[in-house]
Enzyme design. Sequence first.
Site, PDB file in Angstrom:
ATOM      1  N   ARG A  72     -19.955   7.189 -21.622  1.00  0.00           N
ATOM      2  CA  ARG A  72     -19.040   8.932 -21.374  1.00  0.00           C
ATOM      3  C   ARG A  72     -19.322   9.966 -22.487  1.00  0.00           C
ATOM      4  NH1 ARG A  72     -13.847   9.408 -18.771  1.00  0.00           N
ATOM      5  NH2 ARG A  72     -13.841  11.434 -17.396  1.00  0.00           N
ATOM      6  N   HIS A  76     -20.271  13.717 -21.757  1.00  0.00           N
ATOM      7  CA  HIS A  76     -18.977  14.605 -22.759  1.00  0.00           C
ATOM      8  C   HIS A  76     -19.682  15.418 -24.530  1.00  0.00           C
ATOM      9  CE1 HIS A  76     -16.134  13.467 -19.639  1.00  0.00           C
ATOM     10  NE2 HIS A  76     -16.921  13.479 -19.097  1.00  0.00           N
ATOM     11  N   ASN A 105     -10.964  14.659 -20.333  1.00  0.00           N
ATOM     12  CA  ASN A 105     -10.561  13.926 -21.667  1.00  0.00           C
ATOM     13  C   ASN A 105      -9.462  13.221 -21.358  1.00  0.00           C
ATOM     14  OD1 ASN A 105     -13.480  13.947 -22.130  1.00  0.00           O
ATOM     15  ND2 ASN A 105     -12.998  16.113 -23.204  1.00  0.00           N
ATOM     16  N   HIS A 203     -22.619   5.104 -13.164  1.00  0.00           N
ATOM     17  CA  HIS A 203     -21.050   4.789 -12.944  1.00  0.00           C
ATOM     18  C   HIS A 203     -21.542   3.589 -12.178  1.00  0.00           C
ATOM     19  CE1 HIS A 203     -19.837   9.597 -11.990  1.00  0.00           C
ATOM     20  NE2 HIS A 203     -19.491   8.912 -13.567  1.00  0.00           N
TER      21      HIS A 203
HETATM   22  C1  HEM Z   1     -21.928  14.708 -12.227  1.00  0.00           C
HETATM   23  C2  HEM Z   1     -20.623  14.618 -12.797  1.00  0.00           C
HETATM   24  C3  HEM Z   1     -20.589  13.128 -13.032  1.00  0.00           C
HETATM   25  C4  HEM Z   1     -17.950  13.494 -13.082  1.00  0.00           C
HETATM   26  C5  HEM Z   1     -17.940  14.503 -12.208  1.00  0.00           C
HETATM   27  C6  HEM Z   1     -18.037  12.669 -13.625  1.00  0.00           C
HETATM   28  C7  HEM Z   1     -16.283  12.110 -13.496  1.00  0.00           C
HETATM   29  C8  HEM Z   1     -15.976  10.672 -13.534  1.00  0.00           C
HETATM   30  C9  HEM Z   1     -14.837  10.563 -14.171  1.00  0.00           C
HETATM   31  C10 HEM Z   1     -13.478  11.299 -13.327  1.00  0.00           C
HETATM   32  C11 HEM Z   1     -14.745   8.769 -14.890  1.00  0.00           C
HETATM   33  C12 HEM Z   1     -13.309   8.734 -14.070  1.00  0.00           C
HETATM   34  C13 HEM Z   1     -12.551   8.844 -15.682  1.00  0.00           C
HETATM   35  C14 HEM Z   1     -11.101   8.359 -15.893  1.00  0.00           C
HETATM   36  O1  HEM Z   1     -10.489   8.137 -14.619  1.00  0.00           O
HETATM   37  O2  HEM Z   1     -10.366   8.558 -17.047  1.00  0.00           O
HETATM   38  C15 HEM Z   1     -15.684   9.001 -15.386  1.00  0.00           C
HETATM   39  C16 HEM Z   1     -16.322   7.738 -15.084  1.00  0.00           C
HETATM   40  C17 HEM Z   1     -17.271   7.596 -16.122  1.00  0.00           C
HETATM   41  N1  HEM Z   1     -18.674   8.539 -15.507  1.00  0.00           N
HETATM   42 FE1  HEM Z   1     -18.549   9.902 -14.994  1.00  0.00          FE
HETATM   43  N2  HEM Z   1     -19.240  11.421 -14.536  1.00  0.00           N
HETATM   44  C18 HEM Z   1     -20.172  12.600 -13.764  1.00  0.00           C
HETATM   45  C19 HEM Z   1     -21.001  11.736 -14.835  1.00  0.00           C
HETATM   46  C20 HEM Z   1     -21.461  11.406 -15.024  1.00  0.00           C
HETATM   47  C21 HEM Z   1     -22.787  11.139 -16.086  1.00  0.00           C
HETATM   48  C22 HEM Z   1     -23.605  11.776 -16.826  1.00  0.00           C
HETATM   49  C23 HEM Z   1     -22.503   9.930 -16.877  1.00  0.00           C
HETATM   50  C24 HEM Z   1     -23.327   8.932 -18.045  1.00  0.00           C
HETATM   51  C25 HEM Z   1     -24.725   8.860 -18.282  1.00  0.00           C
HETATM   52  C26 HEM Z   1     -20.966   8.994 -16.855  1.00  0.00           C
HETATM   53  C27 HEM Z   1     -20.815   7.679 -16.918  1.00  0.00           C
HETATM   54  C28 HEM Z   1     -19.249   7.283 -16.847  1.00  0.00           C
HETATM   55  C29 HEM Z   1     -18.646   6.179 -16.999  1.00  0.00           C
HETATM   56  C30 HEM Z   1     -19.954   5.377 -17.393  1.00  0.00           C
HETATM   57  C31 HEM Z   1     -17.425   6.102 -17.004  1.00  0.00           C
HETATM   58  C32 HEM Z   1     -16.133   4.968 -17.018  1.00  0.00           C
HETATM   59  C33 HEM Z   1     -15.637   4.728 -18.849  1.00  0.00           C
HETATM   60  C34 HEM Z   1     -14.716   4.181 -18.611  1.00  0.00           C
HETATM   61  O3  HEM Z   1     -14.869   2.701 -18.222  1.00  0.00           O
HETATM   62  O4  HEM Z   1     -14.260   4.357 -20.248  1.00  0.00           O
HETATM   63  N3  HEM Z   1     -20.514   9.821 -16.140  1.00  0.00           N
HETATM   64  N4  HEM Z   1     -16.687   9.766 -15.373  1.00  0.00           N
END
Ligand code: HEM
Length: 318
Positions: A72, A76, A105, A203
Amino acid sequence: MAAASSRSASLGLLVAAHCALLLALAGGASAGGVALSSTFYDASCPTAYDVVRRVIQNARVSDPRIPASLIRLHFHDCFVQGCDGSLLLDDDLPTIQTEKNVLANNNSARGFPVVDDIKAALEHACPGIVSCADILALAAEISVELAGGPRWSGLLGRRDGTTTNVESANNLPSPFDSLNVLQEKFRNFNLDDTDLVALQGAHTFGKVQCQFTRENCTAGQREGDLKNLDQVTPDLFDNKYYGNLLEGRAQLPSDEVMLSDPTAAATTAPVVQRFAGNQQDFFRNFAASMIKMGNISPLTGKDGEIRKNCRRVNSRGY
Ligand code: HEM
Ligand SMILES: *[C@@H]1O[C@H](CO)[C@@H](O)[C@H](O)[C@H]1NC(C)=O
Ligand SMILES: *[C@@H]1O[C@H](CO)[C@@H](O)[C@H](O)[C@H]1NC(C)=O
């Protein structure tokens, strides 16, 4: 050298798609300077890949969520003025205002101490050679592989920026964005609907705070309580995420819109169906989309610098 050859050996079926993409991207990138290359550190820091892998392996023993958190960070970073390590800079006012406190973030992006550990290990192995921007790219690639996902040979040679961009970081994709807005935010970087669907497949692992979920903490949790993004195989990088979507078990509103938006049937929904039914298809596309995302406006050649400490630009000491 061992690292380089074991990586090329692992490419297998990805190699054809990868080469086609590499040629296309190299052509585009050469206008602005030097193109990224999968062999960039082969001579200057042949152990780079192994060093990054070892630190992540160690970190995930005590924190199994680390691979998800690291990929992630690369996302970002790349979506804010390109893959230049800007996300990693701490506040150093008035010159540098950190991106770490923006809504997407703050209390959310994590894994920064592991990035510091990787940087320290690399400065020990090959001082002044591997950029923080490339550390995030390598960490993303290795994290997916460690979680059981596809392997690819990422492109390297990015250099580190000396500025942040808080305004742009405030515009990172939000879980509450409509499909239109998400598509536009991705198209800004030449990422199409297939890239959007494939990249959201990340995800498949990691966690989410309940206030961002469709349930919005209504099952009795408090804000900040964590849920698995993929409730079927929470730590595994596989295509179950898409199956969950089809079963109405998407965690984020921004996941769900790829199926439920009125325009989805003609755009993203068929891609969700495809990836749900064929993991190899998902893996191939995910690797290709990660390479595209990793190629967003890199600093190369003599631009930028190789930071000694990922949290500070070199001119500010470390
Ligand atoms: C389409 C746009 C995207 C949105 C709106 C989005 C939104 C989010 C949100 C809201 C979370 C949870 C954050 C939290 O609860 O603190 C999250 C977690 C995550 N996102 Fe996305 N995301 C997007 C695209 C992506 C992309 C492109 C990737 C990687 C290629 C990604 C990888 C991840 C991962 C692996 C997590 C879990 C992180 C952790 O456990 O620390 N996301 N995302
Ligand atoms: C970030 O989170 C902290 C701790 O929850 C909070 O005090 C602070 O106001 C937040 N910063 C921003 C810019 O929202
Ligand atoms: C989630 O619930 C809280 C508390 O009821 C509310 O203030 C907030 O607006 C809700 N969030 C969304 C996105 O609906």
